[in-house]
Enzyme design. Sequence first.
Site, PDB file in Angstrom:
ATOM      1  N   HIS A   1       2.395  11.218  -1.214  1.00 16.29           N
ATOM      2  CA  HIS A   1       1.505  10.950  -0.160  1.00 16.29           C
ATOM      3  C   HIS A   1       1.449  11.806   0.632  1.00 16.29           C
ATOM      4  CE1 HIS A   1      -0.115   7.875   3.041  1.00 16.29           C
ATOM      5  NE2 HIS A   1      -1.218   8.555   2.304  1.00 16.29           N
TER       6      HIS A   1
ATOM      7  N   HIS B   1       0.761  -1.118   0.006  1.00 16.07           N
ATOM      8  CA  HIS B   1      -0.143   0.070  -0.153  1.00 16.07           C
ATOM      9  C   HIS B   1       0.869   1.229  -0.023  1.00 16.07           C
ATOM     10  CE1 HIS B   1      -2.252   3.153   2.636  1.00 16.07           C
ATOM     11  NE2 HIS B   1      -2.976   3.093   1.406  1.00 16.07           N
TER      12      HIS B   1
END
Length: 332
Positions: free
Chosen positions: A122, A47
């Site tokens: 991110h 992930h």
Amino acid sequence: MRLPAGREGGRRRAVGAMTESNADWMGSLPAALRSYPLSNLAIPGSHDSFSYWVDEKSPVGPDQATAIKRLARISLVKKIMKKWSVTQNLTFKEQLEGGIRYFDLRVSSKPGEMGQEIYFIHGLFGIKVCDGLKEINTFLEQHPKEVIFLDFNHFYAMDESHHFYLINRIRSAFGSKLCSVQCVEYVTLQYMWEKKQQVLIFYHYPLYEEYPFLWPGNKMPAPWANTTNVHKLLQFLETTLEERSRYGTFHVSQAILTPRVKTIARHLVRGLKNTLVHRNLPMILNWVKAQKPGVMGVNIITSDFVELVDFAATVIALNDLLLEEDDSATTS
């Protein structure tokens, strides 16, 4: 690929439970499994796969709210963001050597920067996408029977010219290794080996229609539990597996917990790993061990910090259950 200055020397080189013995696991599968659709095999994934390095010195990414961008002018805020943005410790190469074959990718241009360079993102910016693709391709050159899934599922601050640039970099990096869109059930290891292909690209943006090597995002559904509660997560994973399409798609089980704003506020300096991941990974791994691959079973399973437990090896071992099924069908 060399990591940006200051990162390589400071990285912890230990890879925990992951070992290089999984570097050729697909090529080592029993012959009977080579004709199974890849959508029916158990495949380990990561992930936010690229988040092993994020740049505290760059601006906050366009994936963040305006209030966060304002707060991030304070240097301490970026240090805290880093603790919650990093979801992996291992580089692409290390993940690949450890057996990871699915990569969850979020990308962005860097607002204010000249040109069309694209970065992983991110919360904070990561490495250039082209550098990551080169690192992955180097591994594939050395391991010609391994097949990977690159899932480009979030795009930020990108117009069509940025997309064209990124797609051309993908094509340039992998060339003939790219697998064109095909009936999902046709795509087996044997099929990929015969065509000397190793890479499936999933592209969650309408331009996929213009390129035969870009698979539409709806062929890689990845339902997201969006919870901090491990029991709710496991129930969600069970429910979404029961609802999985029998044919025509791959399937991602996101075995991850997601912090809420209040979670971060309560545990500011502890970060994601120490707050949510460490204490819940054993229970998540137990769920993985209880799964079976196959038409209505698990396919791709993703995790944060894939090296903390024996995640990849546990997922790969599930494929042995398909052999047991074959044996029982033969003897009955």
